[in-house]
Design a protein around this motif. Structure first.
Motif, PDB file in Angstrom:
ATOM      1  N   GLY A  39       0.813  -1.210   0.000  1.00  0.00           N
ATOM      2  CA  GLY A  39       0.000   0.000   0.000  1.00  0.00           C
ATOM      3  C   GLY A  39       0.846   1.259   0.000  1.00  0.00           C
ATOM      4  O   GLY A  39       0.496   2.259  -0.648  1.00  0.00           O
ATOM      5  N   SER A  40       1.971   1.236   0.688  1.00  0.00           N
ATOM      6  CA  SER A  40       2.867   2.392   0.705  1.00  0.00           C
ATOM      7  C   SER A  40       3.465   2.649  -0.668  1.00  0.00           C
ATOM      8  O   SER A  40       3.592   3.793  -1.094  1.00  0.00           O
ATOM      9  CB  SER A  40       3.984   2.192   1.733  1.00  0.00           C
ATOM     10  N   TRP A  41       3.826   1.573  -1.384  1.00  0.00           N
ATOM     11  CA  TRP A  41       4.332   1.739  -2.754  1.00  0.00           C
ATOM     12  C   TRP A  41       3.224   2.263  -3.658  1.00  0.00           C
ATOM     13  O   TRP A  41       3.443   3.168  -4.463  1.00  0.00           O
ATOM     14  CB  TRP A  41       4.867   0.417  -3.305  1.00  0.00           C
ATOM     15  N   ALA A  42       2.006   1.708  -3.531  1.00  0.00           N
ATOM     16  CA  ALA A  42       0.898   2.112  -4.389  1.00  0.00           C
ATOM     17  C   ALA A  42       0.496   3.571  -4.135  1.00  0.00           C
ATOM     18  O   ALA A  42       0.061   4.268  -5.050  1.00  0.00           O
ATOM     19  CB  ALA A  42      -0.299   1.194  -4.162  1.00  0.00           C
ATOM     20  N   SER A  43       0.657   4.022  -2.903  1.00  0.00           N
ATOM     21  CA  SER A  43       0.323   5.412  -2.552  1.00  0.00           C
ATOM     22  C   SER A  43       1.466   6.373  -2.843  1.00  0.00           C
ATOM     23  O   SER A  43       1.383   7.549  -2.523  1.00  0.00           O
ATOM     24  CB  SER A  43      -0.023   5.498  -1.068  1.00  0.00           C
ATOM     25  N   GLU A  44       2.542   5.830  -3.398  1.00  0.00           N
ATOM     26  CA  GLU A  44       3.740   6.598  -3.722  1.00  0.00           C
ATOM     27  C   GLU A  44       4.385   7.238  -2.498  1.00  0.00           C
ATOM     28  O   GLU A  44       4.961   8.315  -2.560  1.00  0.00           O
ATOM     29  CB  GLU A  44       3.447   7.644  -4.802  1.00  0.00           C
ATOM     30  N   ASN A  45       4.286   6.557  -1.348  1.00  0.00           N
ATOM     31  CA  ASN A  45       4.974   7.016  -0.143  1.00  0.00           C
ATOM     32  C   ASN A  45       6.468   6.741  -0.235  1.00  0.00           C
ATOM     33  O   ASN A  45       7.259   7.381   0.443  1.00  0.00           O
ATOM     34  CB  ASN A  45       4.409   6.336   1.107  1.00  0.00           C
ATOM     35  N   TYR A  46       6.841   5.743  -1.022  1.00  0.00           N
ATOM     36  CA  TYR A  46       8.244   5.446  -1.268  1.00  0.00           C
ATOM     37  C   TYR A  46       8.589   6.014  -2.640  1.00  0.00           C
ATOM     38  O   TYR A  46       7.753   6.057  -3.536  1.00  0.00           O
ATOM     39  CB  TYR A  46       8.502   3.940  -1.323  1.00  0.00           C
ATOM     40  N   ASN A  47       9.813   6.419  -2.803  1.00  0.00           N
ATOM     41  CA  ASN A  47      10.250   6.842  -4.126  1.00  0.00           C
ATOM     42  C   ASN A  47      11.733   6.562  -4.268  1.00  0.00           C
ATOM     43  O   ASN A  47      12.435   6.378  -3.291  1.00  0.00           O
ATOM     44  CB  ASN A  47       9.931   8.318  -4.389  1.00  0.00           C
ATOM     45  N   LEU A  48      12.167   6.507  -5.489  1.00  0.00           N
ATOM     46  CA  LEU A  48      13.567   6.275  -5.787  1.00  0.00           C
ATOM     47  C   LEU A  48      14.157   7.564  -6.329  1.00  0.00           C
ATOM     48  O   LEU A  48      13.501   8.276  -7.092  1.00  0.00           O
ATOM     49  CB  LEU A  48      13.711   5.161  -6.822  1.00  0.00           C
ATOM     50  N   PRO A  49      15.383   7.875  -5.949  1.00  0.00           N
ATOM     51  CA  PRO A  49      15.990   9.113  -6.444  1.00  0.00           C
ATOM     52  C   PRO A  49      16.184   9.058  -7.960  1.00  0.00           C
ATOM     53  O   PRO A  49      16.512   8.018  -8.520  1.00  0.00           O
ATOM     54  CB  PRO A  49      17.330   9.187  -5.718  1.00  0.00           C
ATOM     55  N   ALA A  50      15.952  10.182  -8.587  1.00  0.00           N
ATOM     56  CA  ALA A  50      16.124  10.276 -10.044  1.00  0.00           C
ATOM     57  C   ALA A  50      17.426  10.996 -10.349  1.00  0.00           C
ATOM     58  O   ALA A  50      17.879  11.835  -9.588  1.00  0.00           O
ATOM     59  CB  ALA A  50      14.954  11.035 -10.647  1.00  0.00           C
ATOM     60  N   ASP A  51      17.996  10.669 -11.471  1.00  0.00           N
ATOM     61  CA  ASP A  51      19.193  11.347 -11.932  1.00  0.00           C
ATOM     62  C   ASP A  51      18.742  12.622 -12.632  1.00  0.00           C
ATOM     63  O   ASP A  51      18.222  12.584 -13.752  1.00  0.00           O
ATOM     64  CB  ASP A  51      19.979  10.448 -12.887  1.00  0.00           C
ATOM     65  N   GLU A  52      18.895  13.755 -11.987  1.00  0.00           N
ATOM     66  CA  GLU A  52      18.388  15.028 -12.492  1.00  0.00           C
ATOM     67  C   GLU A  52      19.129  15.515 -13.730  1.00  0.00           C
ATOM     68  O   GLU A  52      18.646  16.382 -14.430  1.00  0.00           O
ATOM     69  CB  GLU A  52      18.461  16.094 -11.399  1.00  0.00           C
TER      70      GLU A  52
END
Length: 65
Positions: A39-52
């Motif tokens: 549920g935390s992944w689906a709610s986008e509570n977790y995220n991965l850093p992006a290469d800006e």
């Protein structure tokens, strides 16, 4: 020879979990903790850093021939 029992900590509740094929919820201690994590992944509570430094695919312009 004695087999070493591997244990891990449940990432949701912190409970100690035995890492065996019999534990179908590993690395979680239960289905409840597994579903909380999902549920935390689906709610986008977790995220991965992006290469800006890299532009998003929509921002890439086609090259001229």
């Amino acid at each position: 020879m004695t087999e070493k029992i591997t244990t891990v900590i449940c990432p949701i509740c912190g409970q100690s979990v035995v890492w065996t094929p019999a534990n179908r919820f590993r690395p979680f201690c239960s289905e409840r903790c597994k579903m909380i994590d999902l549920g935390s992944w689906a709610s986008e509570n977790y995220n991965l850093p992006a290469d800006e430094d890299q532009p998003l695919s929509e921002e890439i312009k086609p090259s001229e021939p």
